[in-house]
Design a protein around this motif. Structure first.
Motif, PDB file in Angstrom:
ATOM      1  N   UNK A   2       0.876  -1.234  -0.161  1.00 36.44           N
ATOM      2  CA  UNK A   2       0.114   0.151   0.069  1.00 36.44           C
ATOM      3  C   UNK A   2       0.751   1.465  -0.027  1.00 36.44           C
ATOM      4  N   UNK A   3       0.113   2.476  -0.430  1.00 33.07           N
ATOM      5  CA  UNK A   3       0.875   3.659  -0.501  1.00 33.07           C
ATOM      6  C   UNK A   3       0.544   4.320   0.764  1.00 33.07           C
ATOM      7  N   UNK A   4       1.495   4.475   1.959  1.00 32.87           N
ATOM      8  CA  UNK A   4       1.370   5.018   3.190  1.00 32.87           C
ATOM      9  C   UNK A   4       0.044   4.651   3.780  1.00 32.87           C
ATOM     10  N   UNK A   5      -0.311   3.417   4.187  1.00 37.29           N
ATOM     11  CA  UNK A   5      -1.395   3.226   4.897  1.00 37.29           C
ATOM     12  C   UNK A   5      -1.176   3.431   6.365  1.00 37.29           C
ATOM     13  N   UNK A   6      -2.221   3.403   7.097  1.00 41.75           N
ATOM     14  CA  UNK A   6      -2.057   3.885   8.549  1.00 41.75           C
ATOM     15  C   UNK A   6      -1.231   2.714   9.196  1.00 41.75           C
ATOM     16  N   UNK A   7      -0.551   3.423  10.116  1.00 41.09           N
ATOM     17  CA  UNK A   7       0.373   2.364  10.927  1.00 41.09           C
ATOM     18  C   UNK A   7      -0.320   1.404  11.723  1.00 41.09           C
ATOM     19  N   UNK A   8       0.124   0.355  11.646  1.00 44.28           N
ATOM     20  CA  UNK A   8      -0.367  -0.814  12.433  1.00 44.28           C
ATOM     21  C   UNK A   8      -1.681  -1.436  11.672  1.00 44.28           C
ATOM     22  N   UNK A   9      -2.564  -0.486  11.689  1.00 43.59           N
ATOM     23  CA  UNK A   9      -3.928  -0.940  11.115  1.00 43.59           C
ATOM     24  C   UNK A   9      -3.906  -1.320   9.529  1.00 43.59           C
ATOM     25  N   UNK A  10      -2.705  -0.542   9.069  1.00 43.17           N
ATOM     26  CA  UNK A  10      -2.588  -1.035   7.414  1.00 43.17           C
ATOM     27  C   UNK A  10      -1.969  -2.090   7.253  1.00 43.17           C
ATOM     28  N   UNK A  27      -9.360   1.163  -4.733  1.00 45.65           N
ATOM     29  CA  UNK A  27      -8.394   0.293  -4.229  1.00 45.65           C
ATOM     30  C   UNK A  27      -8.394   0.308  -2.689  1.00 45.65           C
ATOM     31  N   UNK A  28      -7.814  -0.604  -1.922  1.00 44.60           N
ATOM     32  CA  UNK A  28      -7.524  -0.166  -0.488  1.00 44.60           C
ATOM     33  C   UNK A  28      -6.006   0.050  -0.359  1.00 44.60           C
ATOM     34  N   UNK A  43     -27.254   2.315   1.677  1.00 47.34           N
ATOM     35  CA  UNK A  43     -25.734   2.189   1.578  1.00 47.34           C
ATOM     36  C   UNK A  43     -24.862   3.432   1.273  1.00 47.34           C
ATOM     37  N   UNK A  44     -23.886   3.555   1.670  1.00 49.87           N
ATOM     38  CA  UNK A  44     -22.905   4.584   1.236  1.00 49.87           C
ATOM     39  C   UNK A  44     -21.903   4.110   0.459  1.00 49.87           C
ATOM     40  N   UNK A  45     -22.064   4.335  -0.917  1.00 47.78           N
ATOM     41  CA  UNK A  45     -21.150   3.594  -2.009  1.00 47.78           C
ATOM     42  C   UNK A  45     -20.197   4.519  -2.233  1.00 47.78           C
ATOM     43  N   UNK A  46     -18.515   4.075  -2.067  1.00 49.52           N
ATOM     44  CA  UNK A  46     -17.605   4.731  -1.945  1.00 49.52           C
ATOM     45  C   UNK A  46     -16.348   4.017  -2.233  1.00 49.52           C
ATOM     46  N   UNK A  47     -15.296   4.891  -2.650  1.00 46.61           N
ATOM     47  CA  UNK A  47     -13.863   4.041  -2.466  1.00 46.61           C
ATOM     48  C   UNK A  47     -13.336   3.721  -1.376  1.00 46.61           C
ATOM     49  N   UNK A  48     -12.934   2.397  -1.080  1.00 49.27           N
ATOM     50  CA  UNK A  48     -12.510   2.084   0.302  1.00 49.27           C
ATOM     51  C   UNK A  48     -11.519   3.036   0.833  1.00 49.27           C
ATOM     52  N   UNK A  49     -10.503   3.353   0.025  1.00 53.07           N
ATOM     53  CA  UNK A  49      -9.293   4.335   0.540  1.00 53.07           C
ATOM     54  C   UNK A  49      -9.832   5.507   1.285  1.00 53.07           C
ATOM     55  N   UNK A  50     -10.816   6.025   1.006  1.00 54.01           N
ATOM     56  CA  UNK A  50     -11.468   7.180   1.717  1.00 54.01           C
ATOM     57  C   UNK A  50     -11.556   7.058   3.399  1.00 54.01           C
ATOM     58  N   UNK A  51     -11.603   5.909   3.555  1.00 53.34           N
ATOM     59  CA  UNK A  51     -11.630   5.358   4.873  1.00 53.34           C
ATOM     60  C   UNK A  51     -10.322   5.327   5.364  1.00 53.34           C
ATOM     61  N   UNK A 104     -14.585  -8.007 -17.748  1.00 54.01           N
ATOM     62  CA  UNK A 104     -14.766  -6.935 -16.767  1.00 54.01           C
ATOM     63  C   UNK A 104     -15.183  -7.667 -15.204  1.00 54.01           C
ATOM     64  N   UNK A 105     -14.355  -7.038 -14.378  1.00 54.57           N
ATOM     65  CA  UNK A 105     -14.349  -7.605 -12.968  1.00 54.57           C
ATOM     66  C   UNK A 105     -14.298  -6.295 -12.218  1.00 54.57           C
ATOM     67  N   UNK A 106     -15.500  -6.476 -11.082  1.00 50.73           N
ATOM     68  CA  UNK A 106     -15.585  -5.430 -10.254  1.00 50.73           C
ATOM     69  C   UNK A 106     -15.776  -6.011  -8.861  1.00 50.73           C
ATOM     70  N   UNK A 107     -14.566  -6.032  -7.942  1.00 52.05           N
ATOM     71  CA  UNK A 107     -14.724  -6.484  -6.676  1.00 52.05           C
ATOM     72  C   UNK A 107     -15.326  -5.576  -5.815  1.00 52.05           C
ATOM     73  N   UNK A 108     -16.269  -5.753  -4.860  1.00 54.37           N
ATOM     74  CA  UNK A 108     -17.078  -4.974  -3.794  1.00 54.37           C
ATOM     75  C   UNK A 108     -16.906  -5.391  -2.674  1.00 54.37           C
ATOM     76  N   UNK A 109     -16.855  -4.458  -1.471  1.00 52.22           N
ATOM     77  CA  UNK A 109     -16.741  -4.990  -0.116  1.00 52.22           C
ATOM     78  C   UNK A 109     -18.091  -4.433   0.425  1.00 52.22           C
ATOM     79  N   UNK A 110     -18.902  -5.037   1.192  1.00 46.05           N
ATOM     80  CA  UNK A 110     -19.940  -4.647   2.128  1.00 46.05           C
ATOM     81  C   UNK A 110     -19.534  -4.535   3.425  1.00 46.05           C
ATOM     82  N   UNK A 111     -19.285  -3.241   4.191  1.00 47.75           N
ATOM     83  CA  UNK A 111     -18.797  -3.015   5.260  1.00 47.75           C
ATOM     84  C   UNK A 111     -19.983  -2.513   6.170  1.00 47.75           C
TER      85      UNK A 111
END
Length: 338
Positions: free
Chosen positions: A128-136, A195-196, A224-232, A255-262
């Motif tokens: 990842x590009x500069x993910x949160x420390x530990x959590x990333x 992306x994450x 639902x709030x539909x958004x990029x994961x990386x905004x969280x 075509x492939x679209x992976x989604x996550x239901x959080x």
């Protein structure tokens, strides 16, 4: 013999449906005397080029409700496939698969990680590009959360099983959508797309916006709030980033679209603060009525996604002008400050 209620439900459904459903054990998750199968259950077309929709859950064992939602959705589709003529006709043209318990020992032991202490959603070889420390994601110790595994080590058995199964499903499919069910973040249910690993827009941004637009128009009052994961937050090692990038390199016109239901578990804690003191409390609806509500809450989403996968002309078959238009709208909506 030690087992999980979720696995027992899967096995009961497999036995009850007989030849109308295809099932397989992808791998076994093992710890000492424990040995649990990781099941995949598939409905519909056997044509490898057919559009495909996949549901996965239980990647994080503490987020048990994700596995339970997957099983509940599988059971609903199984019943519909017995009597609903519309669903029967749809399943002649598309395929729907479920992998509800990716990390069964994690579910059984109430741990986020797999039996070796590895967080499966930090385990792919993706930086990842500069993910949160530990959590990333971290490589210091498997005694600490978010452990990625050793540098250069093969991915974990559970991660390999998931990746191999999904790659097989999407390799030749003309249109593939997967949705991985999680909990543990926020007060609102979110649908995340890649992306994450980075806050930069991912290559199929117009496609994600098109699906969101279709959902908004079809169910304008959805929750639902539909958004990029990386905004969280951003992370290392996301399995779906890995799958998407691999498919992107070789997909051609597919075509492939992976989604996550959080699922927004903070709302459950807000309504019942005492559950924060239980290991599974921050991630699951402990009260029985909230659990039942959650298990029936996402049926409309499943039915929407089945229709969307069966009707690519409504959102996925975009012209160049539509791609340009949706890309602009998506950047204005999600990336205006970037």
């Amino acid at each position: 013999m030690t087992s999980l209620p979720e696995i027992q439900q899967i096995e009961k459904r497999i036995q009850g449906l007989g030849s109308s459903v295809r099932s397989e054990v992808l791998a076994y998750s093992e710890l000492d005397s424990l040995r649990f199968p990781i099941y995949k259950v598939t409905f519909g077309s056997e044509d490898p080029k057919a559009p495909v929709l996949g549901f996965t859950g239980g990647v994080h064992g503490l987020e048990r409700i994700g596995a339970q939602v997957c099983v509940a959705l599988m059971n609903s589709l199984a019943e519909l496939a017995l009597w609903d003529e519309t669903i029967k006709r749809t399943l002649q043209d598309i395929r729907v698969f479920f992998i509800p318990t990716v990390n069964p020992i994690g579910i059984y032991k109430k741990t986020r990680s797999n039996p070796r202490g590895v967080d499966l959603m930090r385990n792919a070889p993706v930086e990842g590009e500069a993910p949160a420390r530990w959590v990333g994601g971290q490589r210091f110790s498997n005694r600490l959360p978010w452990y990625r595994g050793e540098v250069g080590a093969p991915m974990e058995v559970e991660a390999q099983a998931l990746i191999a199964a999904v790659e097989k499903e999407i390799a030749q499919s003309s249109l593939a959508v997967t949705i991985d069910v999680h909990s543990g973040f926020g007060f609102q249910d979110r649908i995340w797309f890649p992306y994450a690993k980075t806050v930069k827009p991912f290559p199929d941004l117009p496609l994600a916006y098109s699906l969101k637009d279709l959902l908004d128009r079809t169910y304008p009052h959805h929750f639902y709030r539909f958004e990029p994961q990386a905004q969280s937050y951003t992370t290392h090692g996301d399995l779906w980033d890995y799958l998407y990038d691999n498919h992107l390199q070789a997909r051609g016109e597919k075509t492939y679209l992976p989604l996550c239901l959080e699922m927004g578990s903070w709302l459950w804690v807000k309504k019942n603060p005492w559950q924060i003191f239980r290991a599974e409390g921050p991630f699951n609806p402990i009260k029985g009525h909230r659990q039942r509500r959650t298990l029936r809450r996402h049926n409309t989403l499943m039915e929407f996604l089945i229709r969307a996968v069966a009707s690519p002309q409504a959102w996925a078959n975009l012209s160049e002008l539509q791609k340009e238009d949706f890309d602009k709208k998506a950047r204005e909506l999600w990336y205006a400050t970037n």
